[in-house]
Design a protein around this motif. Structure first.
Motif, PDB file in Angstrom:
ATOM      1  N   ALA A 257      -3.853   1.809  -2.878  1.00 33.01           N
ATOM      2  CA  ALA A 257      -3.359   1.908  -1.498  1.00 33.01           C
ATOM      3  C   ALA A 257      -4.476   2.209  -0.506  1.00 33.01           C
ATOM      4  O   ALA A 257      -4.294   2.050   0.707  1.00 33.01           O
ATOM      5  CB  ALA A 257      -2.294   2.991  -1.412  1.00 33.01           C
TER       6      ALA A 257
ATOM      7  N   TYR B  62       0.841  -1.207   0.000  1.00 33.09           N
ATOM      8  CA  TYR B  62       0.000   0.000   0.000  1.00 33.09           C
ATOM      9  C   TYR B  62       0.879   1.262   0.000  1.00 33.09           C
ATOM     10  O   TYR B  62       0.636   2.228  -0.732  1.00 33.09           O
ATOM     11  CB  TYR B  62      -0.917   0.018   1.228  1.00 33.09           C
ATOM     12  CG  TYR B  62      -2.027  -1.015   1.195  1.00 33.09           C
ATOM     13  CD1 TYR B  62      -2.551  -1.498  -0.008  1.00 33.09           C
ATOM     14  CD2 TYR B  62      -2.573  -1.512   2.384  1.00 33.09           C
ATOM     15  CE1 TYR B  62      -3.563  -2.445  -0.025  1.00 33.09           C
ATOM     16  CE2 TYR B  62      -3.592  -2.448   2.386  1.00 33.09           C
ATOM     17  CZ  TYR B  62      -4.086  -2.920   1.177  1.00 33.09           C
ATOM     18  OH  TYR B  62      -5.094  -3.852   1.169  1.00 33.09           O
TER      19      TYR B  62
ATOM     20  N   ASN C  64       1.325   4.191  -2.925  1.00 27.72           N
ATOM     21  CA  ASN C  64       1.157   5.620  -2.632  1.00 27.72           C
ATOM     22  C   ASN C  64       2.392   6.409  -3.043  1.00 27.72           C
ATOM     23  O   ASN C  64       2.289   7.474  -3.664  1.00 27.72           O
ATOM     24  CB  ASN C  64       0.896   5.815  -1.136  1.00 27.72           C
ATOM     25  CG  ASN C  64       0.949   7.280  -0.742  1.00 27.72           C
ATOM     26  OD1 ASN C  64       0.028   8.034  -0.982  1.00 27.72           O
ATOM     27  ND2 ASN C  64       2.058   7.698  -0.134  1.00 27.72           N
TER      28      ASN C  64
END
Length: 541
Positions: A169, A143, A147
């Motif tokens: 994410a 995640y 990002n």
């Protein structure tokens, strides 16, 4: 006997295994100590751990220590050093496919991506984030990498790709990460579509961060940027909030970013905030430089000690050879040094001699020939003019002082070259000797430099002095010609002439060197039945 050798071999193998286990145990202790350290010595202990793991042939754990060292370097702003350490770790994990190696590689590529972004290598940044995603098997880490990749794509203006990456994410269960992700998603949407209102996400992210008491400055920065063109007052308010929070958190980087915003938003207090920014930025740069040096020193010291201890017995022969080579090298270097010193001394002595010769030549030209010229004028005058003689002697005296002070010759007007030359030749005219000048016009001297004229003037004076002393001539003629870029001067007299071996013994020593310095030549024609003929030529530079 066979059993004895087997026992010895078993003992040796056991001893080796025991030493390997001992090194791994100590390395793990250093690793744990580094992770728990709060005194700023983590890098030092990770380095010790790394060295021991490599000595025990555990490249995976050694690489993990390297990655932690790289992350510490990144945190201190040593981005190039961090990349170098990460690349070393990457080489240790080549062709490793076990789960631990993959997790270490993922973390390593994430660090390389962060460093590349700080160094503005955004294409490399995206490449490394994609590699981090390729090797990661941890959901929450993936995640974060999605990002981070999205944030890098925002920087490159690839807003749709950024939204796709950040969207992957959003399922995170970590509230602080979620605040970061929705904040970046809102930024990407707003940059793609200026009509999109990102404030709900910005405020929601700020609220989450304030509840957790951390990372509020990311929100303040986003809000200040958003209002920069819409509402300067609000933008300044968020920039000030960012600055105050950065001061509480002792975050120099956030303070610098906040001050940059305030400088642009508060022109009334521009100077005060700029001075604060400059002082803090200088402090940060000094701290980064110190950190870089500290990391380099730690690695050098630890690795040197480790290498010395590890190879002491096995490399005695090599060390002896190195010592011999070093001695030979030192002898060679010392020999080169003394040769160089000797050469420099000789060059200096040569320069001193050249300077002495130059000064002696100037003394001869200016003082000796000058005084002789005054004597000649006095001798040739029907009525002795004391004041004029004193003026000329004073002029010679001033010239001699200029020589002692190494003063440069003043530039003469080119029109004076003709008058000075004619006046010089005429000054040697008397009842016994007639002097004649032919062709000495202004055009002869056009383009002639001051130094070249000075040399030619001294040559003419030296010829006249020599004539007065030795030739017994009753007629002296100087003929001047210019053919394109070459000046020719012909000297003739009807004196006793001069033999070949005496040419450079009658005060004419300097004529050859002077004309050669101007790329010209002087030819003494002593083959005539009576008198002397000299041809001088030199190019106009």
């Amino acid at each position: 006997m066979k059993k004895f050798f087997l026992i010895v071999l078993s003992m040796l193998l056991f001893s080796c295994n025991n030493k390997k286990s001992e090194k791994i145990s100590i390395a793990k202790a250093y690793f744990d100590k580094a992770r728990a350290d709060t005194t700023g010595s983590s890098f030092y202990y990770f380095n010790l751990s790394k060295n021991l793991y490599f000595e025990a042939n555990d490249s995976i754990e050694g690489a993990r220590s390297l990655v932690n060292m790289a992350i510490i370097q990144e945190g201190k702003g040593d981005y190039y050093g961090s990349l170098e350490t990460s690349l070393e770790a990457d080489r240790c994990l080549e062709k490793k496919e076990d789960s631990l190696s993959r997790r270490i590689l993922a973390s390593n590529f994430n660090n390389m991506a962060i460093c590349s972004s700080y160094l503005y290598y955004f294409d490399e940044t995206i490449k490394y984030y994609k590699k981090a995603l390729q090797y990661s098997d941890d959901t929450e880490n993936k995640y974060m990498y999605h990002n981070n990749l999205g944030a890098a794509l925002i920087t490159l203006g690839k807003y749709k790709e950024a939204q796709k990456s950040i969207k992957l994410a959003l399922p995170t269960s970590d509230s602080l990460k979620y605040a970061m992700f929705i904040n970046n998603m809102a930024r990407a949407k707003h940059y793609e579509n200026q009509n999109y209102n990102p404030l709900p996400e910005f405020h929601k992210a700020l609220e989450i961060r304030q509840k957790n008491g951390t990372d509020e400055n990311s929100s303040y920065a986003a809000l200040s940027n958003y209002f920069f063109y819409l509402d300067k007052k609000k933008a300044l308010s968020y920039a000030n909030a960012m600055l105050n929070t950065a001061k509480k958190n002792n975050s120099s980087e956030d303070q610098l970013q906040a001050l940059q915003k305030i400088i642009n938003l508060d022109p009334e207090h521009y100077l005060a905030y700029f001075q604060k920014f400059q002082a803090l930025n200088d402090s940060v740069q000094v701290a980064r430089s110190k950190a870089k040096n500290q990391f380099a020193i730690i690695r050098y010291d630890v690795e040197k000690k480790n290498a010395d201890n590890l190879k002491l017995k096995a490399e005695k022969t090599r060390q002896y050879a190195i010592s011999v080579i070093l001695v030979i090298a030192m002898v060679f270097i010392i020999s080169l040094y003394w040769r160089r010193q000797k050469r420099l001394k000789q060059e200096n002595e040569l320069k001193i001699k050249e300077n002495q010769l130059r000064l002696s030549k100037r003394v001869h030209d200016v003082v000796a020939n000058g005084i002789y010229q005054v004597m000649t004028k006095i001798e040739n005058q029907e009525h002795f003019d004391k004041e004029n003689a004193l003026d000329e002697l004073e002029f010679v005296y001033e010239k001699s002082r200029d020589i002692s002070y190494e003063k440069p010759q003043p530039e003469d007007d080119k029109k004076e070259y003709k008058e000075k030359t004619s006046s010089l030749i005429a000054s040697f005219k008397n009842e016994m000797t007639e002097t004649y000048t032919v062709g000495n016009e202004d055009e002869i001297w056009t383009g002639i430099s001051q130094s070249a004229f000075e040399d030619v003037y001294q040559i003419i004076r030296e010829l006249l002095v020599n004539m007065k002393k030795h030739s017994q001539a009753s007629r002296v003629i100087f003929k001047f010609e210019r053919l394109e870029n070459t000046v020719k001067i012909q000297y003739t007299d009807n004196g006793v002439g001069i033999s070949g071996e005496m040419i450079y013994k009658n005060g004419l020593t300097n004529t050859g060197s002077r004309i050669a310095a101007n790329h010209g030549e002087i030819i003494f024609d002593n083959a005539t039945e009576k008198g002397l003929k000299i041809n001088i030529s030199f190019p106009v530079s």
